[in-house]
Structures are given as C-alpha cells and as structure tokens.
Design a protein around this motif. Structure first.
Motif, PDB file in Angstrom:
ATOM      1  N   ALA A   1       0.832  -1.205   0.000  1.00 17.25           N
ATOM      2  CA  ALA A   1       0.000   0.000   0.000  1.00 17.25           C
ATOM      3  C   ALA A   1       0.866   1.254   0.000  1.00 17.25           C
ATOM      4  O   ALA A   1       0.595   2.199  -0.737  1.00 17.25           O
ATOM      5  CB  ALA A   1      -0.907  -0.006   1.239  1.00 17.25           C
ATOM      6  N   ILE A   2       1.921   1.218   0.824  1.00 15.73           N
ATOM      7  CA  ILE A   2       2.815   2.384   0.873  1.00 15.73           C
ATOM      8  C   ILE A   2       3.463   2.595  -0.493  1.00 15.73           C
ATOM      9  O   ILE A   2       3.530   3.725  -0.990  1.00 15.73           O
ATOM     10  CB  ILE A   2       3.883   2.186   1.970  1.00 15.73           C
ATOM     11  CG1 ILE A   2       3.188   2.291   3.342  1.00 15.73           C
ATOM     12  CG2 ILE A   2       4.998   3.229   1.863  1.00 15.73           C
ATOM     13  CD1 ILE A   2       4.029   1.844   4.508  1.00 15.73           C
TER      14      ILE A   2
ATOM     15  N   ARG B   1       2.309   1.911  -3.316  1.00 12.58           N
ATOM     16  CA  ARG B   1       1.303   2.470  -4.244  1.00 12.58           C
ATOM     17  C   ARG B   1       0.730   3.813  -3.748  1.00 12.58           C
ATOM     18  O   ARG B   1      -0.228   4.313  -4.300  1.00 12.58           O
ATOM     19  CB  ARG B   1       0.125   1.473  -4.377  1.00 12.58           C
ATOM     20  CG  ARG B   1       0.467   0.205  -5.150  1.00 12.58           C
ATOM     21  CD  ARG B   1       0.425   0.502  -6.642  1.00 12.58           C
ATOM     22  NE  ARG B   1       0.519  -0.719  -7.423  1.00 12.58           N
ATOM     23  CZ  ARG B   1       0.159  -0.782  -8.685  1.00 12.58           C
ATOM     24  NH1 ARG B   1      -0.321   0.281  -9.301  1.00 12.58           N
ATOM     25  NH2 ARG B   1       0.303  -1.898  -9.367  1.00 12.58           N
ATOM     26  N   ARG B   2       1.305   4.338  -2.655  1.00 12.67           N
ATOM     27  CA  ARG B   2       0.842   5.602  -2.054  1.00 12.67           C
ATOM     28  C   ARG B   2      -0.634   5.549  -1.631  1.00 12.67           C
ATOM     29  O   ARG B   2      -1.380   6.522  -1.733  1.00 12.67           O
ATOM     30  CB  ARG B   2       1.045   6.784  -3.019  1.00 12.67           C
ATOM     31  CG  ARG B   2       2.513   7.002  -3.287  1.00 12.67           C
ATOM     32  CD  ARG B   2       2.716   8.288  -4.027  1.00 12.67           C
ATOM     33  NE  ARG B   2       4.125   8.584  -4.125  1.00 12.67           N
ATOM     34  CZ  ARG B   2       4.617   9.602  -4.815  1.00 12.67           C
ATOM     35  NH1 ARG B   2       3.794  10.415  -5.438  1.00 12.67           N
ATOM     36  NH2 ARG B   2       5.909   9.819  -4.854  1.00 12.67           N
ATOM     37  N   VAL B   3      -1.041   4.399  -1.188  1.00 14.33           N
ATOM     38  CA  VAL B   3      -2.409   4.262  -0.681  1.00 14.33           C
ATOM     39  C   VAL B   3      -2.389   4.708   0.786  1.00 14.33           C
ATOM     40  O   VAL B   3      -1.579   4.225   1.561  1.00 14.33           O
ATOM     41  CB  VAL B   3      -2.888   2.800  -0.803  1.00 14.33           C
ATOM     42  CG1 VAL B   3      -4.180   2.594  -0.019  1.00 14.33           C
ATOM     43  CG2 VAL B   3      -3.088   2.439  -2.261  1.00 14.33           C
ATOM     44  N   VAL B   4      -3.247   5.685   1.105  1.00 14.42           N
ATOM     45  CA  VAL B   4      -3.236   6.179   2.490  1.00 14.42           C
ATOM     46  C   VAL B   4      -4.467   5.754   3.277  1.00 14.42           C
ATOM     47  O   VAL B   4      -4.454   5.742   4.504  1.00 14.42           O
ATOM     48  CB  VAL B   4      -3.051   7.711   2.552  1.00 14.42           C
ATOM     49  CG1 VAL B   4      -1.669   8.108   2.129  1.00 14.42           C
ATOM     50  CG2 VAL B   4      -4.115   8.425   1.734  1.00 14.42           C
ATOM     51  N   VAL B   5      -5.555   5.458   2.551  1.00 13.82           N
ATOM     52  CA  VAL B   5      -6.742   4.960   3.253  1.00 13.82           C
ATOM     53  C   VAL B   5      -7.240   3.706   2.572  1.00 13.82           C
ATOM     54  O   VAL B   5      -6.944   3.462   1.398  1.00 13.82           O
ATOM     55  CB  VAL B   5      -7.883   6.014   3.309  1.00 13.82           C
ATOM     56  CG1 VAL B   5      -7.476   7.216   4.125  1.00 13.82           C
ATOM     57  CG2 VAL B   5      -8.315   6.414   1.914  1.00 13.82           C
ATOM     58  N   VAL B   6      -7.991   2.933   3.332  1.00 10.40           N
ATOM     59  CA  VAL B   6      -8.493   1.643   2.828  1.00 10.40           C
ATOM     60  C   VAL B   6      -9.985   1.609   3.060  1.00 10.40           C
ATOM     61  O   VAL B   6     -10.425   2.051   4.141  1.00 10.40           O
ATOM     62  CB  VAL B   6      -7.787   0.507   3.590  1.00 10.40           C
ATOM     63  CG1 VAL B   6      -8.482  -0.829   3.340  1.00 10.40           C
ATOM     64  CG2 VAL B   6      -6.318   0.438   3.209  1.00 10.40           C
ATOM     65  N   PRO B   7     -10.841   1.153   2.154  1.00 13.81           N
ATOM     66  CA  PRO B   7     -10.483   0.575   0.831  1.00 13.81           C
ATOM     67  C   PRO B   7     -10.155   1.629  -0.241  1.00 13.81           C
ATOM     68  O   PRO B   7     -10.764   2.670  -0.259  1.00 13.81           O
ATOM     69  CB  PRO B   7     -11.749  -0.183   0.438  1.00 13.81           C
ATOM     70  CG  PRO B   7     -12.861   0.405   1.230  1.00 13.81           C
ATOM     71  CD  PRO B   7     -12.284   1.025   2.446  1.00 13.81           C
TER      72      PRO B   7
ATOM     73  N   ILE C   1      -7.334   0.840  -7.291  1.00 12.77           N
ATOM     74  CA  ILE C   1      -6.508   1.474  -8.338  1.00 12.77           C
ATOM     75  C   ILE C   1      -6.730   0.708  -9.637  1.00 12.77           C
ATOM     76  O   ILE C   1      -6.622  -0.520  -9.675  1.00 12.77           O
ATOM     77  CB  ILE C   1      -5.011   1.463  -7.969  1.00 12.77           C
ATOM     78  CG1 ILE C   1      -4.818   2.308  -6.676  1.00 12.77           C
ATOM     79  CG2 ILE C   1      -4.154   2.028  -9.111  1.00 12.77           C
ATOM     80  CD1 ILE C   1      -3.399   2.257  -6.140  1.00 12.77           C
TER      81      ILE C   1
END
Lengths: 445, 102
Positions: free
Chosen positions: B61-62, B64-70, B73
């Motif tokens: 996730a990091i 892919r720069r994902v900061v919140v879930v869900p 992409i």
C-alpha cells in the motif's frame, strides 16, 4: 519517483486522489488510514460506530431537551409568578437573559422593554424606589434577598410584588455575575391586609363611640336612680319642712306687725328672714311638684289670661322693664292653666335672675300655624347661656345658680310635654335668652 | 497479494491487454467487505482483479501511495485511476473502467 520529477498530470492525479480520499472519509467509507512511514492503522469502524453512537445519544439528548423546554414553557406560562435571570456586566449594566411568561401578564411590559438595570428600576413605583435600590445593593454584595415593593404596570395600575432573588458570586472576579429571581404578585394579599387594618381601626372607633354611649347611658341611669330616690324623699321631706317654714314666715310677719318702730338693723334681718323662708318654700314646692307630677286637667284657656296670671305671681326686680305683645284673636290653648302658668312663672323668674343689673323682659304670643299651635316666647337681655350648657339645662339636677337644686326647667319641660306642647331655648352669651313654649290649640294635637 | 481473474468464457481479443485493478482492503472490515462484494460482481475477461489486504501487506500500500483503505486502483495502459471508499456508487466504478466488452 521524486516529487521534483512529477509531471503536471501526475500532480493532478495525486490531487484528485487526495480529494477522493477526503470525500470517502467524510462518507465514512474508510476502514483504515495508513501512515507514510509506519504501519499506523486506525480502525475507522470503531470511529464510525462511536460517531453513530454519539449521534444517537445527541439525538436522544436533543429530544429530551426539547421535551424539557416544552414542559418548562407550559409550566412557566401556567404559574402566576415569574422567574428571571439578569447577567451583570463588568461595567455594572444588566442584561435580562430570560424571563418567564408571567412577567408580561403581571407588568404589562414585553421582556425587551424592561431590559437593563434602568429598565428594571423604572418598573418600580417612585415611592418604593429607595426600597428597591436597597434590595439591589444587598444582591450586588452577594446576599440573597426577599423584598416587597410596588410596581407601576404599563397601563398605570399599581401592583405589589414579593421578589426573592439569589445572586451568583464569582470569586475570581470578586463580583456578582448573575442574579436569579422569582417575583410573586401579592397585590390581593396586600389589599386584603389593608382592608383588614382599616376595618380594625374603624372597629376601634365604633367601640369607642359605643363605650361613650354606654357611659352616657350609665350616667343617665344614675341620674334617674337619684331622681327616683329624690321623688321618694321629696314628699316626706317637703311635707316635714312646709309646716316649719310656714311658721317662720308667720313669725316674721307677726314681729313686723308688733314692733311699730324697730331699728334699721332689726328690720333688715327680718327682711332676710322672710326672703330666705320664701326661697326655702320655693325649693320645697319644686320638690313636691317633681315628686307628684299630677295629671293635667286640660281645658280651653285664653293665652292672655295665662300670661297675666303668670305675671301676677311674679315680682320682677326694680330695673327690669316688662313688656307683653300678644296678637289679637289668638285661638285659646288647650292646657291645664295652673300648670302652664307655673311654667311661665318659672321662665319669668329665670329671666329676671339672669339680669341682676336690670334689663328688658319681653313676653310675646302668636299663632304661627293657625288653629294648631300657640307660641309664647319669654325673652331677656341677660347673661345668656354658654353653648355647652344649652343641651343640659332641661335635665333634672342641672343648675348654674349658686342657690337652687336644678329642678325648675326640668319641671317646666315635663309640664309642657304633659300638656301636649314642647319647650325650646335660643341663647347668645352676653346678649340674652329666649324660651319658646309651644302649646296645642285643640284636643287632638 | 492474492490474484483473481474474471471468467474467460468468451475469450478476449488478442490485441486488447487486460485491465489490472488493485483493491486495497483491511481484512473483513465493513467498508472493505462491501468493496470486495461490489468488485466481485463485475464479470469481464478484460479485468484482472488483485485484492491486497494491508493488514498483511501494508508495504504494498505504501509503495502504491495508498493512504486509506479501501482504495481501488485501476491501471489502464494509458492511465491510472483511483477510487476511494466502499464502491457504493457502482456507476462511478463502471465509468472508470470504460467499455469492458470488445
């Protein structure tokens, strides 16, 4: 990929993603937040549930508050007193924060019209302003206070209030920040108390007046008792005295006759003896008359004859001029001639005695209401009777004479009334008196 | 990273490369479960679905720069799209994916 190498398209994409992230957060569609360098995981489910729980709790509290407010509004409209809260500013000004509905009912003013310290004081009746200011001073010093004062309603009517107030003291600022209070309309109670007090005062006056009447009645009773006793004694005493007095008079007459040339002093003493015996005889006669009070034997009598008969039995002093004025063709009076002649003699003697230095004695008779009443007036130019004595002179045993027992006028009044007439007096001190005798003309009156 | 592939019953045209979609979830937390359910209803030979559970693999996730879930992409040959949230609005998802047939 370093930030410095990011293209415009990439930046735009990141911005769009950031916005989408924020929106998802707002919608609560997020379970986790991931830190940039650490595996920082926040369980959003818990937060969302907590938010929901808080939301429900808030809704429940809001509902409770609405119900409480509704209840409060209904109660505050129903109760007759009004409650209020003033916020006290640092500069001393007051702000009316809230007041219940009864305020407008009691004062006639809308709450905004009574705002501020001035607005409140203006409500108070001018006579009670000092009282209200003392109330305020006690409150501002932090003391609870209860005061009763009058206010003037918007329509000008006065009402009484009982104001219970409680100040909220702030230690940090060293002053009162708020005043809470409740005012009760006590006008009806105060009016009832005033009416009661006035009634009590009136009652005291009534009691006083009644006591006076009772004292007067008691005096009257005593006088009547004395008179009854006097009546019983009179017959016996008069009977016993009349004979010796007759003997004294006869002896004096005999001595005058038998001593042809007595010296001057001797003659003078004989005269005194005769005069005193005569005066004593008069008192005895009055006593007998009062005790007996025989029924009148009424008949038609000429008024001039009555007056002449009275004058014949009288001996006015030397310096008294006597004149009579009798209207012609007067109707005859229907009276006991002896009794009324005695009355007129009494009046003539009184008139003469009131003029020791001499004066005018006038006896007049007329008929103001033809065929009804005869009026005989006996007037003198003597000393007159003081106003305070005018009401008393016909009462038995009242006298102002140095020698006399106060029966003459009482007997006269009784005799006139027994003959269907009445007797009156008019007098002016220093100018003389007039006694008026009204006598009936016919048997009916 | 687990990998699921849509049905191959009709077969893709040879010249069209598949769309890779990456759904970052947090176990079976409510929004993650909802998003997985929505995504599983899409049936297309052109989509390759990758489910990433960040509770097991947060480094992906990091990266892919994902900061919140869900977060979903969508990687197309020409561009990359991100949808954040529980995929409540299926219309947005379909628009982002574009025509899946042909």
């Amino acid at each position: 990929m370093g930030i410095e190498t990011e293209s415009y398209a990439q930046l735009k994409q990141r911005l769009a993603r950031a916005e989408a992230t924020l929106n998802a957060l707002r919608r609560g569609e997020v379970d986790l937040v991931i830190g940039a360098t650490e595996p920082l995981v926040v369980r959003f489910k818990t937060l969302v549930d907590e938010k929901e729980r808080l939301f429900q709790e808030l809704k429940r509290q809001e509902q409770a508050l609405r119900e409480s407010e509704a209840r409060y509004r209904v109660i505050s409209e129903l109760i007759s007193d009004y409650a209020y809260s003033f916020r006290i500013e640092a500069d001393g000004e007051w702000t009316l924060e809230w007041v219940t509905g009864a305020f407008e009912r009691i004062t006639g003013y809308a709450p905004e019209e009574a705002n501020g310290r001035r607005g409140w004081i203006d409500l108070v009746h001018p006579d009670h302003a000092p009282l209200a200011l003392e109330h305020v001073e006690r409150l501002l010093s932090g003391q609870d206070d209860v005061s009763e004062y009058q206010i003037v309603r918007k329509d000008g009517e006065s009402r009484w209030l009982r104001d219970h107030a409680h100040p909220m003291w702030d230690e940090a600022q060293g002053r009162v920040l708020r005043i809470y209070g409740a005012a009760e309309d006590i006008t009806a109670r105060v009016q009832a108390e005033t009416a009661l007090r006035e009634y009590a005062e009136r009652l005291e006056d009534m009691v006083e007046a009644r006591t006076g009447e009772l004292l007067e009645a008691q005096e009257q009773l005593l006088r009547e008792e004395r008179l009854a006793l006097l009546g019983q004694l009179a017959g016996a005493v008069a009977h016993e005295l009349r004979h010796p007095l007759g003997v004294i008079t006869n002896v004096a007459y005999y001595l005058k006759m038998k001593l042809p040339s007595p010296d001057e002093a001797f003659s003078e003493h004989l005269e005194i003896m005769e005069a005193e015996a005569k005066a004593a005889t008069k008192i005895v006669s009055d006593l007998l008359e009062f005790g007996r009070m025989v029924q009148p034997e009424r008949a038609q009598v000429g008024v001039s004859d009555l007056i002449d008969s009275a004058l014949e039995g009288s001996t006015p002093g030397e310096n008294i001029r006597v004149s009579t004025r009798t209207e012609s063709d007067l109707s005859p009076a229907f009276v006991d001639s002896q009794q009324i002649a005695q009355v007129l003699r009494n009046l003539i003697r009184n008139a003469c005695e009131s003029m020791p230095e001499g004066g005018d004695l006038t006896i007049s008779a007329d008929e103001p209401m033809p065929q009804e009443t005869i009026r005989i007036q006996v007037s003198d130019t003597g000393t007159g009777i003081p106003p305070e004595n005018l009401q008393k002179i016909f009462k038995p045993l009242f006298t102002t004479k140095p020698r006399g027992i106060g029966l003459g006028l009482a007997i006269s009044q009784k005799l006139v009334e027994a003959n269907g007439g009445r007797i009156e007096v008019q007098s002016e001190e220093g100018k003389g008196s007039t006694f008026v005798v009204w006598l009936p003309v016919s048997i009916e009156t | 990273m687990s990998k699921r592939t849509g049905s191959h019953s009709s077969g893709p045209p040879a010249e069209a490369p598949p769309i890779h979609v990456y759904l970052f979830v947090a176990g079976d937390e409510p929004n993650s479960a909802k998003a997985k359910a929505v995504l599983s209803r899409l049936e297309s030979d052109r989509i390759e679905i990758h489910i990433v559970d960040v509770l097991e693999d947060y480094e992906a996730a990091i990266a892919r720069r994902v900061v919140v879930v869900p977060t979903l992409i969508i990687e197309k040959p020409s561009s990359s799209l991100t949808i954040v949230g529980s995929l409540n609005d299926e219309r947005i998802l379909l628009d982002a994916l574009g025509p899946l047939e042909g």
